[in-house]
Design a protein around this motif. Sequence first.
Motif, PDB file in Angstrom:
ATOM      1  N   UNK A 227       0.684 -16.141  -7.398  1.00 11.96           N
ATOM      2  CA  UNK A 227       0.154 -16.341  -8.749  1.00 11.96           C
ATOM      3  C   UNK A 227       0.756 -15.363  -9.756  1.00 11.96           C
ATOM      4  N   UNK A 228       0.925 -14.122  -9.347  1.00 13.57           N
ATOM      5  CA  UNK A 228       1.304 -13.081 -10.293  1.00 13.57           C
ATOM      6  C   UNK A 228       2.806 -12.845 -10.403  1.00 13.57           C
ATOM      7  N   UNK A 229       3.559 -13.183  -9.392  1.00 17.94           N
ATOM      8  CA  UNK A 229       4.993 -12.852  -9.421  1.00 17.94           C
ATOM      9  C   UNK A 229       5.723 -13.445 -10.625  1.00 17.94           C
ATOM     10  N   UNK A 372      -1.185  -4.129  -5.643  1.00 14.95           N
ATOM     11  CA  UNK A 372      -2.318  -4.170  -4.714  1.00 14.95           C
ATOM     12  C   UNK A 372      -2.183  -5.330  -3.726  1.00 14.95           C
ATOM     13  N   UNK A 373      -1.802  -6.482  -4.220  1.00 12.78           N
ATOM     14  CA  UNK A 373      -1.643  -7.644  -3.352  1.00 12.78           C
ATOM     15  C   UNK A 373      -0.489  -7.455  -2.386  1.00 12.78           C
ATOM     16  N   UNK A 374       0.539  -6.753  -2.816  1.00 16.78           N
ATOM     17  CA  UNK A 374       1.699  -6.527  -1.955  1.00 16.78           C
ATOM     18  C   UNK A 374       1.369  -5.556  -0.831  1.00 16.78           C
ATOM     19  N   UNK A 384      10.312  -4.001  -3.404  1.00 14.32           N
ATOM     20  CA  UNK A 384      11.018  -3.549  -4.606  1.00 14.32           C
ATOM     21  C   UNK A 384      10.330  -4.011  -5.882  1.00 14.32           C
ATOM     22  N   UNK A 385       9.832  -5.250  -5.908  1.00  8.33           N
ATOM     23  CA  UNK A 385       9.180  -5.764  -7.112  1.00  8.33           C
ATOM     24  C   UNK A 385       7.903  -4.993  -7.405  1.00  8.33           C
ATOM     25  N   UNK A 386       7.138  -4.665  -6.353  1.00  9.57           N
ATOM     26  CA  UNK A 386       5.894  -3.910  -6.550  1.00  9.57           C
ATOM     27  C   UNK A 386       6.186  -2.502  -7.062  1.00  9.57           C
ATOM     28  N   UNK A 387       7.183  -1.863  -6.488  1.00 13.06           N
ATOM     29  CA  UNK A 387       7.504  -0.501  -6.921  1.00 13.06           C
ATOM     30  C   UNK A 387       8.037  -0.510  -8.352  1.00 13.06           C
ATOM     31  N   UNK A 388       8.807  -1.519  -8.712  1.00 16.82           N
ATOM     32  CA  UNK A 388       9.267  -1.625 -10.099  1.00 16.82           C
ATOM     33  C   UNK A 388       8.092  -1.816 -11.054  1.00 16.82           C
ATOM     34  N   UNK A 389       7.135  -2.670 -10.674  1.00 21.36           N
ATOM     35  CA  UNK A 389       5.953  -2.880 -11.509  1.00 21.36           C
ATOM     36  C   UNK A 389       5.158  -1.586 -11.667  1.00 21.36           C
ATOM     37  N   UNK A 390       4.968  -0.873 -10.567  1.00 18.41           N
ATOM     38  CA  UNK A 390       4.260   0.413 -10.598  1.00 18.41           C
ATOM     39  C   UNK A 390       4.988   1.398 -11.500  1.00 18.41           C
ATOM     40  N   UNK A 397       3.541   6.120 -19.106  1.00 21.65           N
ATOM     41  CA  UNK A 397       2.618   7.258 -19.097  1.00 21.65           C
ATOM     42  C   UNK A 397       3.347   8.594 -19.101  1.00 21.65           C
ATOM     43  N   UNK A 398       4.689   8.575 -19.133  1.00 26.66           N
ATOM     44  CA  UNK A 398       5.452   9.813 -19.169  1.00 26.66           C
ATOM     45  C   UNK A 398       5.440  10.574 -17.864  1.00 26.66           C
ATOM     46  N   UNK A 399       5.286   9.846 -16.744  1.00 20.75           N
ATOM     47  CA  UNK A 399       5.153  10.475 -15.435  1.00 20.75           C
ATOM     48  C   UNK A 399       6.332  10.116 -14.527  1.00 20.75           C
ATOM     49  N   UNK A 400       6.473  10.860 -13.457  1.00 24.35           N
ATOM     50  CA  UNK A 400       7.555  10.608 -12.502  1.00 24.35           C
ATOM     51  C   UNK A 400       7.363   9.253 -11.836  1.00 24.35           C
ATOM     52  N   UNK A 401       8.446   8.665 -11.395  1.00 28.26           N
ATOM     53  CA  UNK A 401       8.404   7.343 -10.774  1.00 28.26           C
ATOM     54  C   UNK A 401       8.820   7.431  -9.311  1.00 28.26           C
ATOM     55  N   UNK A 402       8.595   6.346  -8.594  1.00 29.58           N
ATOM     56  CA  UNK A 402       8.980   6.277  -7.186  1.00 29.58           C
ATOM     57  C   UNK A 402      10.433   5.831  -7.070  1.00 29.58           C
ATOM     58  N   UNK A 403      11.131   6.374  -6.091  1.00 21.09           N
ATOM     59  CA  UNK A 403      12.492   5.940  -5.780  1.00 21.09           C
ATOM     60  C   UNK A 403      12.396   4.774  -4.815  1.00 21.09           C
ATOM     61  N   UNK A 404      12.729   3.560  -5.234  1.00 20.78           N
ATOM     62  CA  UNK A 404      12.557   2.398  -4.346  1.00 20.78           C
ATOM     63  C   UNK A 404      13.436   2.457  -3.100  1.00 20.78           C
ATOM     64  N   UNK A 405      14.436   3.292  -3.135  1.00 21.60           N
ATOM     65  CA  UNK A 405      15.323   3.391  -1.968  1.00 21.60           C
ATOM     66  C   UNK A 405      14.744   4.276  -0.875  1.00 21.60           C
ATOM     67  N   UNK A 406      13.870   5.195  -1.266  1.00 22.77           N
ATOM     68  CA  UNK A 406      13.399   6.176  -0.275  1.00 22.77           C
ATOM     69  C   UNK A 406      11.883   6.329  -0.206  1.00 22.77           C
ATOM     70  N   UNK A 407      11.147   5.806  -1.171  1.00 18.48           N
ATOM     71  CA  UNK A 407       9.711   6.053  -1.227  1.00 18.48           C
ATOM     72  C   UNK A 407       8.909   4.760  -1.162  1.00 18.48           C
ATOM     73  N   UNK A 408       7.740   4.846  -0.555  1.00 19.51           N
ATOM     74  CA  UNK A 408       6.793   3.735  -0.514  1.00 19.51           C
ATOM     75  C   UNK A 408       5.670   3.973  -1.524  1.00 19.51           C
ATOM     76  N   UNK A 409       5.009   2.907  -1.904  1.00 19.82           N
ATOM     77  CA  UNK A 409       3.808   2.989  -2.738  1.00 19.82           C
ATOM     78  C   UNK A 409       2.596   2.852  -1.841  1.00 19.82           C
ATOM     79  N   UNK A 410       1.721   3.866  -1.824  1.00 21.16           N
ATOM     80  CA  UNK A 410       0.559   3.859  -0.948  1.00 21.16           C
ATOM     81  C   UNK A 410      -0.675   3.366  -1.680  1.00 21.16           C
TER      82      UNK A 410
END
Length: 475
Positions: A227-229, A372-374, A384-390, A397-410
């Motif tokens: 639905x959301x993609x 969340x759904x991912x 990759x799509x979820x990490x890009x959205x995050x 928000x002016x904050x650090x981001x995740x590296x999609x090559x090396x980091x997961x979103x928990x």
Amino acid sequence: MKKYIYLTTIIALSLFSCSEETLELNSPNDVTVSDLLTTTEGYEQLLIGAYDAYQKIPTNEYLLAEVRADNSTVGAQFGSLATYDNFTITVNDVEVFNYWSNNYKVVFQANLIIDNKDTFLALPGADNTILGEAYFLRALAHFNLVRIFRDIPYISQVINSDNFRDFPQLQESETYEKINADFQLAISLLAGADISNTRAHQGTATIFLAKSILSQPVPDYIRVQTLLSPLLDQGNAFGFTLTPDFDDIFARGDAGNENNEEIIFKVGYTQSSGNPVTSDSEIEDQIQSEGERWSFDMTANGQSNGANLATDDLKTLMTAALQPVRFPTTIVESTFFDSRTFNNKWIPDNGEGSGNDWIVLRYADVLLLYCEATIGDGQSTNNAAAIEAFNRVRTRAGLSTLDPATENLSRDVLLAERRMEFVFENQRFFDLIRFGVATQVLQAHSNAAGLFFSPNKIYIGTPQREIDNSDGFYN
């Protein structure tokens, strides 16, 4: 929304029978509901009445949602407001009944249209959009109710004192099945509807369906992703996108743009003089103006010198150093070191008759719901799509981001991000339930603040007035 439905015959579900309804219009002549059911313009006015009824929902939702979470406090040790904060709220509470009855008024208005859909579609010029909006509002009101009360009746037609027993309280899973079916039907009926942030359209219904599926006892994560993609693309069909400046989302006082590109669905108000009646202290009360006073109640001049204040726990996380972009928008900085730290998202623009709009859904929620759904039932994702959205939310928000090559979103990181993004927007309490950590987080919050939480207090019981009105059928 300049026309109001006055429905005055009380029945067991705090709804109203069809025998004595009148619509108060800008006209010297009285118009009955029966008259309205004969023209396409009449159905449109009934639909406006449903949206108008929804203006009452934000009035007390923050007390039942945000204040009962760990973001917000009313700053009062005694009195009725303290009961929301310290988990001693009872089924006799007037705002509990108000929230129940106000949502069912929306349901009633929607059912007036749905019950007569065959007659409507036979009228010259009728199209599916009005029906789609009616199904959407019926689903949305029940979605509000099931997340606060859990065991509720799903009212799928106009009812009266003779047939309300045909609509018993349902198990949570059954209620969500009906909510989802209504949202799905709304999606199909709203194809081609104009894009608006105050009226439902296909994109709005799609997102609420996804959020409802995530909220049900056994979520269908794959369906939510499907639905959301299509909405992740910055060139999506509905034009949904993030507002570049976080501060521009909220029209505090006279600042901001209440029609910015991030807002997907909102409840609109306009400034008015006097104190708008937006509570059901008496069942006949209706909104008497287009203004609102919930934002006034949150300030130093409001009830108990302000409600919806930052908790001590929130103040350790929402600081200028940790949240350089979101902090000044969220917190009245001059009060940060005071015992009463005020929220800055909802500063009224006209005292008790404020014209601030209430944001029900905005695009940042879409991005984080996809994440969340991912993650689903797991603990993290490297999608990759979820990490890009995050990262889009984090970047703004002016904050650090995740590296999609090396980091997961928990899950933990995502929940923490939702907390900071949606402070004072009535999201946190429902997030805790959806993530399965409500008992754990609220118990820790209660213990630290000396409150009275227990796991059986997550959901509120059926209002006592409803139990009495139904002779114990609802309980």
